[in-house]
Motif scaffolding. Structure first.
Motif, PDB file in Angstrom:
ATOM      1  N   SER A 106       0.264  -0.764   0.288  1.00  0.00           N
ATOM      2  CA  SER A 106       0.203   0.120   0.146  1.00  0.00           C
ATOM      3  C   SER A 106       0.956   1.372   0.083  1.00  0.00           C
ATOM      4  O   SER A 106       0.713   1.934   0.461  1.00  0.00           O
ATOM      5  N   LEU A 107       1.716   1.411  -0.503  1.00  0.00           N
ATOM      6  CA  LEU A 107       2.689   2.671  -0.349  1.00  0.00           C
ATOM      7  C   LEU A 107       3.078   2.945  -1.347  1.00  0.00           C
ATOM      8  O   LEU A 107       3.410   4.266  -1.997  1.00  0.00           O
ATOM      9  N   PHE A 108       2.690   2.547  -2.685  1.00  0.00           N
ATOM     10  CA  PHE A 108       2.172   3.004  -3.973  1.00  0.00           C
ATOM     11  C   PHE A 108       1.280   2.519  -5.201  1.00  0.00           C
ATOM     12  O   PHE A 108       0.505   1.462  -4.266  1.00  0.00           O
ATOM     13  N   ILE A 109       0.741   3.319  -5.840  1.00  0.00           N
ATOM     14  CA  ILE A 109       0.440   3.194  -6.593  1.00  0.00           C
ATOM     15  C   ILE A 109       0.499   3.741  -7.636  1.00  0.00           C
ATOM     16  O   ILE A 109       1.234   4.352  -8.278  1.00  0.00           O
ATOM     17  N   LEU A 110       0.281   2.693  -8.880  1.00  0.00           N
ATOM     18  CA  LEU A 110       0.535   2.882 -10.318  1.00  0.00           C
ATOM     19  C   LEU A 110      -1.099   3.564 -11.355  1.00  0.00           C
ATOM     20  O   LEU A 110      -1.958   2.965 -10.667  1.00  0.00           O
ATOM     21  N   CYS A 111      -0.113   4.146 -12.227  1.00  0.00           N
ATOM     22  CA  CYS A 111      -1.687   4.624 -12.674  1.00  0.00           C
ATOM     23  C   CYS A 111      -1.051   4.470 -14.454  1.00  0.00           C
ATOM     24  O   CYS A 111       0.339   4.283 -14.920  1.00  0.00           O
ATOM     25  N   ALA A 112      -1.737   3.190 -15.496  1.00  0.00           N
ATOM     26  CA  ALA A 112      -1.759   3.298 -16.432  1.00  0.00           C
ATOM     27  C   ALA A 112      -2.266   3.841 -17.675  1.00  0.00           C
ATOM     28  O   ALA A 112      -3.325   4.214 -17.798  1.00  0.00           O
ATOM     29  N   MET A 113      -2.094   4.428 -18.690  1.00  0.00           N
ATOM     30  CA  MET A 113      -2.199   5.068 -19.491  1.00  0.00           C
ATOM     31  C   MET A 113      -2.528   4.196 -20.786  1.00  0.00           C
ATOM     32  O   MET A 113      -0.592   4.469 -21.898  1.00  0.00           O
ATOM     33  N   TYR A 114      -2.937   3.486 -21.301  1.00  0.00           N
ATOM     34  CA  TYR A 114      -2.754   2.439 -22.194  1.00  0.00           C
ATOM     35  C   TYR A 114      -2.213   3.027 -24.258  1.00  0.00           C
ATOM     36  O   TYR A 114      -1.868   2.447 -24.527  1.00  0.00           O
ATOM     37  N   LYS A 115      -3.231   3.668 -24.176  1.00  0.00           N
ATOM     38  CA  LYS A 115      -3.106   4.262 -25.620  1.00  0.00           C
ATOM     39  C   LYS A 115      -1.821   5.547 -25.568  1.00  0.00           C
ATOM     40  O   LYS A 115      -2.002   5.527 -26.192  1.00  0.00           O
ATOM     41  N   ARG A 116      -1.325   5.892 -24.517  1.00  0.00           N
ATOM     42  CA  ARG A 116       0.204   6.169 -24.698  1.00  0.00           C
ATOM     43  C   ARG A 116       1.588   5.240 -24.706  1.00  0.00           C
ATOM     44  O   ARG A 116       2.238   6.368 -24.861  1.00  0.00           O
ATOM     45  N   GLY A 117       0.938   4.334 -23.972  1.00  0.00           N
ATOM     46  CA  GLY A 117       2.404   3.270 -23.586  1.00  0.00           C
ATOM     47  C   GLY A 117       2.713   3.943 -22.244  1.00  0.00           C
ATOM     48  O   GLY A 117       4.175   3.301 -22.442  1.00  0.00           O
ATOM     49  N   VAL A 166       4.254   6.041 -11.555  1.00  0.00           N
ATOM     50  CA  VAL A 166       4.024   5.885 -10.322  1.00  0.00           C
ATOM     51  C   VAL A 166       4.165   6.820  -9.038  1.00  0.00           C
ATOM     52  O   VAL A 166       5.031   7.523  -9.404  1.00  0.00           O
ATOM     53  N   TRP A 167       3.355   6.709  -8.141  1.00  0.00           N
ATOM     54  CA  TRP A 167       2.853   7.650  -7.578  1.00  0.00           C
ATOM     55  C   TRP A 167       3.215   6.433  -5.929  1.00  0.00           C
ATOM     56  O   TRP A 167       3.219   5.575  -5.923  1.00  0.00           O
ATOM     57  N   SER A 168       4.202   7.766  -5.176  1.00  0.00           N
ATOM     58  CA  SER A 168       4.413   6.900  -3.903  1.00  0.00           C
ATOM     59  C   SER A 168       3.079   7.897  -2.446  1.00  0.00           C
ATOM     60  O   SER A 168       3.640   9.041  -2.347  1.00  0.00           O
ATOM     61  N   LEU A 169       2.516   7.055  -1.343  1.00  0.00           N
ATOM     62  CA  LEU A 169       2.334   7.645  -0.476  1.00  0.00           C
ATOM     63  C   LEU A 169       3.378   8.555   0.087  1.00  0.00           C
ATOM     64  O   LEU A 169       1.918   9.225   1.113  1.00  0.00           O
ATOM     65  N   GLU A 170       4.365   7.832   0.780  1.00  0.00           N
ATOM     66  CA  GLU A 170       5.186   8.903   2.387  1.00  0.00           C
ATOM     67  C   GLU A 170       5.620   9.468   1.513  1.00  0.00           C
ATOM     68  O   GLU A 170       5.852  10.001   1.825  1.00  0.00           O
TER      69      GLU A 170
END
Length: 452
Positions: free
Chosen positions: A60-71, A75-79
């Motif tokens: 739960s320390l990181f979260i990824l966001c994928a934008m498939y159309k842009r390839g 990744v974002w850090s909560l801490e």
């Protein structure tokens, strides 16, 4: 039962963090992270394009966001809110992205499934895995995070590669006896890998961690075969949903079928309880309330409310006549899920779309049938107890437990059609997702839902 206010949402992208502390949601290209208890915004991140997929790391320390159309993957850090990472697959493109179990590696699948790229957040190193197969479920990790199984296609043949996740070294590589493999899944205990073939070839293969074939199962040879597969939480049972409208249960000792559950259109067994959703007229309209409505209920009430009634047997369930000359016909068991205590199995037969069947796994018999007014979109078990949440794309959410079942109107302004739902790991709240908004439903955890 209480409801939160409504928040904006896009793409049905809203997920609780694995530790239960946070709730992430997407609004176009923005990622919003809220505190689960207060629903206050903790972090607001802006991505480079519209987000199409989000996934929390296991810690739960990181979260990824994928934008498939842009390839792209960000990744974002909560801490460390100022830290961020951008992964650009460039001309290779991107069709899938997921975390490794350690939460420090990201696996990106390129377009046309040419390769999987493994990116390390710690060392910034990159490694490649060739020949991943384009199928429904081609990657699966063991529950303890030690091993990954990958479906591969080489020289028109199917293979499985098993990797050690700590260093991505190849542990085993073997060919599978499949015509066109479509899915793989580890048992929860990580000891057995289930592999299933194309729907045109009824075949379930069970392999050990070292690649030995333990057993092969086929129910019949004609027409369409396997449609859905799931393990019980205890790893004792493997449930196979088939296109013939039956669920077959294999046991973990002999890997033979111990029973099969049919889904007939008429329920006549007097031991079976059938809860039928029925319309009821509200006693009071909004204008007739003797006191001002709460803010969450400040909306015109639906002209019809619903409740569950115990139907008199026999009950004829509403069926669809499938169009068999088209791809993916609406027949067979499209959804199935075990309760966390292994006591119940919920199923949906796609050509009886308004019904949820709940089976007693201990006694191997049908326990309850819920017939809804609209086709069932999805259902999900409470992670802590035998309590099932159901949505049908309308403005209500439905809950069933062995105590009974209840139909609950979501009291929010305007149209709110529940298209998907997700339990908090504690079982005391439920995220309800519509096309453009979401809200939280708070439940009591001491008891199951009562009858209504």
């Amino acid at each position: 039962m209480n409801f939160s206010e409504v928040f904006k949402l896009s793409g049905l992208l809203s997920k609780f963090s694995p530790d239960g502390k946070y709730l992430a949601s997407c609004v176009q290209y923005r990622l919003v992270v809220r505190d689960v208890n207060t629903l206050q915004i903790l972090q607001l991140y802006t991505c480079l394009d519209q987000i199409q997929h989000i996934e929390w790391s296991a810690d739960s320390l990181f979260i990824l966001c994928a934008m498939y159309k842009r390839g792209l993957v960000q990744v974002w850090s909560l801490e460390q809110p100022d830290w961020h990472c951008k992964i650009d697959e460039g001309s290779a493109g991107l069709v899938a992205s997921c975390w490794s179990p350690d939460g420090r590696h990201i696996l990106n699948t390129t377009e046309f499934h040419l390769r999987i790229t493994v990116w390390s957040l710690c060392t910034k190193s990159v490694s490649y895995i060739k020949y991943p197969k384009a199928c429904q479920q081609g990657i699966t990790f063991t529950r303890d995070g030690r091993y990954m199984a990958l479906a591969e296609r080489r020289d028109c043949r199917d293979y499985i590669s098993i990797f050690v996740c700590s260093d991505w070294q190849l542990l085993r590589h073997f060919e599978t006896d499949t015509q066109d493999l479509v899915g793989i899944e580890w048992a929860p205990n990580g000891c057995v890998l289930a592999v299933w073939d194309t729907c045109l070839e009824y075949k379930i293969l069970l392999y050990s961690l070292d690649g030995r074939l333990l057993s092969t199962y086929s129910a019949y040879e004609w027409s369409l075969g396997v449609k859905s597969v799931t393990w019980s939480p205890s790893s004792q049972f493997l449930a196979i949903g088939s296109y013939d409208g039956k669920v077959r249960i294999l046991n973990h000792v002999t890997w033979k079928m111990i029973t099969e559950f049919g889904h007939p259109a008429t329920v006549s067994n007097p031991k079976i309880v059938v809860y039928k959703e029925a319309e009821k007229s509200p006693k009071l309209g909004l204008g007739a309330l003797p006191f001002p409505p709460p803010r969450a209920a400040a909306r015109p009430f639906s002209t019809t409310e619903t409740k569950y009634e115990i139907a008199s047997l026999p009950v004829s369930l509403q069926t669809l006549k499938p169009v068999t000359d088209r791809a993916n016909p609406r027949i067979g068991i499209g959804m199935l899920a075990f309760s966390p205590d292994n006591y119940f199995l919920a199923t949906r037969n796609d050509n009886i779309p308004n019904a949820v069947w709940i089976w007693d796994v201990q006694k191997l018999r049908l326990f309850v049938v819920l017939e809804q007014l609209a086709p069932v979109r999805t259902f999900q078990w409470d992670p802590q107890q035998a309590r099932l949440a159901i949505c049908t794309g309308g403005s209500r959410v439905y809950l069933w437990s062995p105590v009974g079942c209840v139909s609950v109107q979501v009291p929010v302004e305007g149209d709110f059609h529940v298209l998907s739902l997700c339990w908090h790991l504690s079982g005391d709240s439920l995220a309800l997702l519509s096309k453009d908004h979401f809200c939280l439903c708070f439940l009591e955890t001491e008891e199951g839902a009562g009858t209504a």
